[in-house]
Design a protein around this motif. Structure first.
Motif, PDB file in Angstrom:
ATOM      1  N   HIS A 201       0.359  -2.888   2.743  1.00  9.19           N
ATOM      2  CA  HIS A 201      -0.598  -3.867   2.236  1.00  9.19           C
ATOM      3  C   HIS A 201      -2.030  -3.325   2.331  1.00  9.19           C
ATOM      4  CE1 HIS A 201       2.952  -6.305   3.080  1.00  9.19           C
ATOM      5  NE2 HIS A 201       2.463  -7.240   2.293  1.00  9.19           N
ATOM      6  N   ALA A 202      -2.376  -2.758   3.483  1.00 10.79           N
ATOM      7  CA  ALA A 202      -3.732  -2.222   3.658  1.00 10.79           C
ATOM      8  C   ALA A 202      -3.954  -0.982   2.795  1.00 10.79           C
ATOM      9  CB  ALA A 202      -3.987  -1.902   5.127  1.00 10.79           C
ATOM     10  N   ARG A 203      -2.919  -0.167   2.597  1.00 12.52           N
ATOM     11  CA  ARG A 203      -3.066   1.023   1.756  1.00 12.52           C
ATOM     12  C   ARG A 203      -3.274   0.624   0.289  1.00 12.52           C
ATOM     13  NH1 ARG A 203       1.201   2.334   5.111  1.00 12.52           N
ATOM     14  NH2 ARG A 203       2.805   2.416   3.489  1.00 12.52           N
ATOM     15  N   LEU A 204      -2.561  -0.395  -0.153  1.00  9.32           N
ATOM     16  CA  LEU A 204      -2.746  -0.869  -1.520  1.00  9.32           C
ATOM     17  C   LEU A 204      -4.141  -1.456  -1.694  1.00  9.32           C
ATOM     18  CD1 LEU A 204      -1.649  -1.388  -4.337  1.00  9.32           C
ATOM     19  CD2 LEU A 204      -0.538  -3.466  -3.464  1.00  9.32           C
ATOM     20  N   ALA A 205      -4.617  -2.198  -0.692  1.00  7.54           N
ATOM     21  CA  ALA A 205      -5.974  -2.743  -0.748  1.00  7.54           C
ATOM     22  C   ALA A 205      -7.012  -1.627  -0.797  1.00  7.54           C
ATOM     23  CB  ALA A 205      -6.220  -3.650   0.458  1.00  7.54           C
ATOM     24  N   ALA A 206      -6.760  -0.548  -0.055  1.00  8.05           N
ATOM     25  CA  ALA A 206      -7.694   0.585  -0.057  1.00  8.05           C
ATOM     26  C   ALA A 206      -7.718   1.277  -1.414  1.00  8.05           C
ATOM     27  CB  ALA A 206      -7.299   1.580   1.030  1.00  8.05           C
ATOM     28  N   ALA A 207      -6.552   1.457  -2.023  1.00  4.79           N
ATOM     29  CA  ALA A 207      -6.493   2.084  -3.353  1.00  4.79           C
ATOM     30  C   ALA A 207      -7.234   1.237  -4.375  1.00  4.79           C
ATOM     31  CB  ALA A 207      -5.041   2.277  -3.768  1.00  4.79           C
ATOM     32  N   ILE A 208      -7.080  -0.085  -4.282  1.00  3.39           N
ATOM     33  CA  ILE A 208      -7.795  -0.968  -5.214  1.00  3.39           C
ATOM     34  C   ILE A 208      -9.296  -0.885  -4.972  1.00  3.39           C
ATOM     35  CG2 ILE A 208      -8.176  -3.393  -5.810  1.00  3.39           C
ATOM     36  CD1 ILE A 208      -5.191  -3.866  -5.274  1.00  3.39           C
ATOM     37  N   ALA A 209      -9.713  -0.879  -3.701  1.00  4.33           N
ATOM     38  CA  ALA A 209     -11.142  -0.811  -3.380  1.00  4.33           C
ATOM     39  C   ALA A 209     -11.772   0.479  -3.883  1.00  4.33           C
ATOM     40  CB  ALA A 209     -11.345  -0.944  -1.868  1.00  4.33           C
ATOM     41  N   GLU A 210     -10.998   1.582  -3.872  1.00  2.00           N
ATOM     42  CA  GLU A 210     -11.506   2.869  -4.348  1.00  2.00           C
ATOM     43  C   GLU A 210     -11.185   3.118  -5.819  1.00  2.00           C
ATOM     44  OE1 GLU A 210     -13.433   5.026  -2.727  1.00  2.00           O
ATOM     45  OE2 GLU A 210     -13.500   3.612  -1.030  1.00  2.00           O
ATOM     46  N   SER A 211     -10.466   2.183  -6.436  1.00  2.00           N
ATOM     47  CA  SER A 211     -10.058   2.291  -7.843  1.00  2.00           C
ATOM     48  C   SER A 211      -9.328   3.599  -8.117  1.00  2.00           C
ATOM     49  CB  SER A 211     -11.270   2.168  -8.797  1.00  2.00           C
ATOM     50  OG  SER A 211     -10.829   1.899 -10.133  1.00  2.00           O
ATOM     51  N   VAL A 212      -8.331   3.873  -7.259  1.00  2.00           N
ATOM     52  CA  VAL A 212      -7.473   5.039  -7.459  1.00  2.00           C
ATOM     53  C   VAL A 212      -6.034   4.556  -7.617  1.00  2.00           C
ATOM     54  CG1 VAL A 212      -8.992   6.561  -6.141  1.00  2.00           C
ATOM     55  CG2 VAL A 212      -7.098   5.412  -4.992  1.00  2.00           C
ATOM     56  N   GLU A 213      -5.210   5.361  -8.254  1.00  2.00           N
ATOM     57  CA  GLU A 213      -3.810   5.003  -8.437  1.00  2.00           C
ATOM     58  C   GLU A 213      -3.067   5.134  -7.114  1.00  2.00           C
ATOM     59  OE1 GLU A 213       0.149   6.428 -10.965  1.00  2.00           O
ATOM     60  OE2 GLU A 213      -1.804   7.363 -11.330  1.00  2.00           O
ATOM     61  N   PRO A 214      -2.455   4.064  -6.622  1.00  2.00           N
ATOM     62  CA  PRO A 214      -1.707   4.178  -5.365  1.00  2.00           C
ATOM     63  C   PRO A 214      -0.388   4.907  -5.572  1.00  2.00           C
ATOM     64  CG  PRO A 214      -1.456   1.974  -6.278  1.00  2.00           C
ATOM     65  CD  PRO A 214      -2.424   2.699  -7.175  1.00  2.00           C
ATOM     66  N   ALA A 215      -0.042   5.756  -4.632  1.00  2.00           N
ATOM     67  CA  ALA A 215       1.292   6.351  -4.651  1.00  2.00           C
ATOM     68  C   ALA A 215       2.300   5.267  -4.287  1.00  2.00           C
ATOM     69  CB  ALA A 215       1.367   7.508  -3.662  1.00  2.00           C
ATOM     70  N   LEU A 216       3.446   5.279  -4.964  1.00  2.00           N
ATOM     71  CA  LEU A 216       4.441   4.235  -4.772  1.00  2.00           C
ATOM     72  C   LEU A 216       5.807   4.839  -4.495  1.00  2.00           C
ATOM     73  CD1 LEU A 216       3.610   1.965  -7.854  1.00  2.00           C
ATOM     74  CD2 LEU A 216       2.806   1.640  -5.510  1.00  2.00           C
ATOM     75  N   LEU A 217       6.570   4.159  -3.648  1.00  2.00           N
ATOM     76  CA  LEU A 217       7.993   4.412  -3.515  1.00  2.00           C
ATOM     77  C   LEU A 217       8.681   3.072  -3.711  1.00  2.00           C
ATOM     78  CD1 LEU A 217       8.164   6.905  -0.520  1.00  2.00           C
ATOM     79  CD2 LEU A 217       8.774   7.379  -2.897  1.00  2.00           C
ATOM     80  N   GLN A 218       9.619   3.039  -4.638  1.00  2.00           N
ATOM     81  CA  GLN A 218      10.267   1.790  -5.014  1.00  2.00           C
ATOM     82  C   GLN A 218      11.722   1.794  -4.566  1.00  2.00           C
ATOM     83  OE1 GLN A 218       9.829  -0.018  -9.112  1.00  2.00           O
ATOM     84  NE2 GLN A 218      12.000   0.501  -9.205  1.00  2.00           N
ATOM     85  N   LEU A 219      12.092   0.777  -3.782  1.00  2.00           N
ATOM     86  CA  LEU A 219      13.456   0.637  -3.294  1.00  2.00           C
ATOM     87  C   LEU A 219      14.193  -0.404  -4.133  1.00  2.00           C
ATOM     88  CD1 LEU A 219      15.543   1.266  -0.960  1.00  2.00           C
ATOM     89  CD2 LEU A 219      14.637  -0.800   0.148  1.00  2.00           C
ATOM     90  N   GLN A 220      15.400  -0.073  -4.533  1.00  2.00           N
ATOM     91  CA  GLN A 220      16.232  -1.064  -5.224  1.00  2.00           C
ATOM     92  C   GLN A 220      17.701  -0.767  -4.952  1.00  2.00           C
ATOM     93  OE1 GLN A 220      16.216  -0.891  -9.565  1.00  2.00           O
ATOM     94  NE2 GLN A 220      15.342   1.147  -9.472  1.00  2.00           N
ATOM     95  N   ARG A 221      18.493  -1.823  -4.877  1.00  2.00           N
ATOM     96  CA  ARG A 221      19.928  -1.670  -4.707  1.00  2.00           C
ATOM     97  C   ARG A 221      20.533  -1.480  -6.080  1.00  2.00           C
ATOM     98  NH1 ARG A 221      24.924  -4.622  -3.446  1.00  2.00           N
ATOM     99  NH2 ARG A 221      25.949  -3.581  -1.689  1.00  2.00           N
ATOM    100  N   LEU A 222      21.368  -0.462  -6.232  1.00  2.00           N
ATOM    101  CA  LEU A 222      21.932  -0.151  -7.528  1.00  2.00           C
ATOM    102  C   LEU A 222      22.977  -1.185  -7.903  1.00  2.00           C
ATOM    103  CD1 LEU A 222      22.248   3.721  -7.292  1.00  2.00           C
ATOM    104  CD2 LEU A 222      20.394   2.353  -8.259  1.00  2.00           C
ATOM    105  N   ARG A 223      22.935  -1.605  -9.135  1.00  2.00           N
ATOM    106  CA  ARG A 223      23.832  -2.648  -9.626  1.00  2.00           C
ATOM    107  C   ARG A 223      25.283  -2.194  -9.518  1.00  2.00           C
ATOM    108  NH1 ARG A 223      22.136  -5.215 -15.217  1.00  2.00           N
ATOM    109  NH2 ARG A 223      20.331  -5.644 -13.878  1.00  2.00           N
ATOM    110  N   GLY A 224      26.112  -3.083  -9.030  1.00  2.00           N
ATOM    111  CA  GLY A 224      27.526  -2.776  -8.882  1.00  2.00           C
ATOM    112  C   GLY A 224      27.858  -2.011  -7.622  1.00  2.00           C
ATOM    113  N   ALA A 225      26.813  -1.662  -6.797  1.00  2.00           N
ATOM    114  CA  ALA A 225      27.084  -0.913  -5.569  1.00  2.00           C
ATOM    115  C   ALA A 225      27.725  -1.827  -4.534  1.00  2.00           C
ATOM    116  CB  ALA A 225      25.778  -0.343  -5.010  1.00  2.00           C
ATOM    117  N   ARG A 226      28.643  -1.266  -3.785  1.00  2.00           N
ATOM    118  CA  ARG A 226      29.322  -2.035  -2.736  1.00  2.00           C
ATOM    119  C   ARG A 226      29.227  -1.290  -1.394  1.00  2.00           C
ATOM    120  NH1 ARG A 226      32.799  -6.011  -4.647  1.00  2.00           N
ATOM    121  NH2 ARG A 226      33.020  -6.076  -6.894  1.00  2.00           N
TER     122      ARG A 226
END
Length: 226
Positions: A201-226
């Motif tokens: 949360h604080a890193r995203l706020a810092a990226a917005i304050a500096e108007s830079v693109e935040p690095a992201l890692l996106q987690l998702q569960r794959l459909r149909g995974a068991r």
């Protein structure tokens, strides 16, 4: 948990496949009953939501109970891993697997550095303007607008976003200017049609304050995974 690096045909790294076999129950999970949804962490309610009958949006209420399972990331670690989303992904995968309060459970997951956000950013819009527009506002309650923002991959913080003068944000703003800001960890929850901020949360706020693109890692569960 077994990790496998995923690459394109040209060898470019794009993410990690996480094959989870030993965690049968998630400690951060989404429950649903008709139009009602509950996000719970370690049996404590974190977010309550109700889908409108017309399916045009979701009313939500945050409880301030959410706690990140990622320990504070020191500046020297940020410098050591800067520029390598792959190394950061392996670091976050370790936290996801070992720390209490994680959403990981039995099945196959994807932790990826690729996201749809920047493909849709208007060229005339600054990074700060774009990311402010992607944040779902409101605390403790708010509204996720499915009618105006359908499939726009909005971002819902699990706790209030700190301001630009917050001490953590100030420290991260320096890292943002240096290009060593650690990634923000997001979790895609299809039932809300948005991403939840798991850590950063604080890193995203810092990226917005500096108007830079935040690095992201996106987690998702794959459909149909068991």
């Amino acid at each position: 948990m077994q990790r496998s690096d995923l690459t394109r045909d040209d060898g470019t790294w794009v993410g990690l496949s996480l094959d989870v076999q030993t965690r049968h129950q998630p400690e951060l999970c989404v429950f649903s009953a008709g139009p009602r949804l509950l996000v719970s962490q370690l049996s404590l309610p974190v977010l309550l939501a109700v889908v409108e009958e017309t399916l045009q949006g979701v009313d939500f209420w945050r409880t301030d109970a959410y706690r990140s399972f990622v320990p504070p990331l020191r500046a020297d670690v940020g410098r050591a891993l800067s520029g390598s989303q792959q190394r950061w992904a392996h670091r976050f995968a370790q936290y996801l697997s070992e720390a209490p309060g994680s959403p990981l459970h039995e099945g196959r997951w994807l932790l990826s550095c690729e996201s749809p956000f920047q493909r849709w950013r208007p060229s005339a819009t600054s990074q700060a303007e774009y990311w402010k527009s992607m944040l779902v506002e409101g605390h403790p309650g708010g509204y996720i607008d499915w009618f105006l923002h359908s499939h726009s991959w909005e971002v819902l913080p699990l706790r209030p976003m700190p301001g630009p003068g917050d001490s953590r944000v100030k420290a991260y703003r320096k890292q943002a200017r240096e290009g060593t800001l650690p990634p923000v960890l997001l979790w895609w929850v299809s039932g809300l049609d948005c991403h939840l901020v798991l850590d950063g949360h604080a890193r995203l706020a810092a990226a917005i304050a500096e108007s830079v693109e935040p690095a992201l890692l996106q987690l998702q569960r794959l459909r149909g995974a068991r």
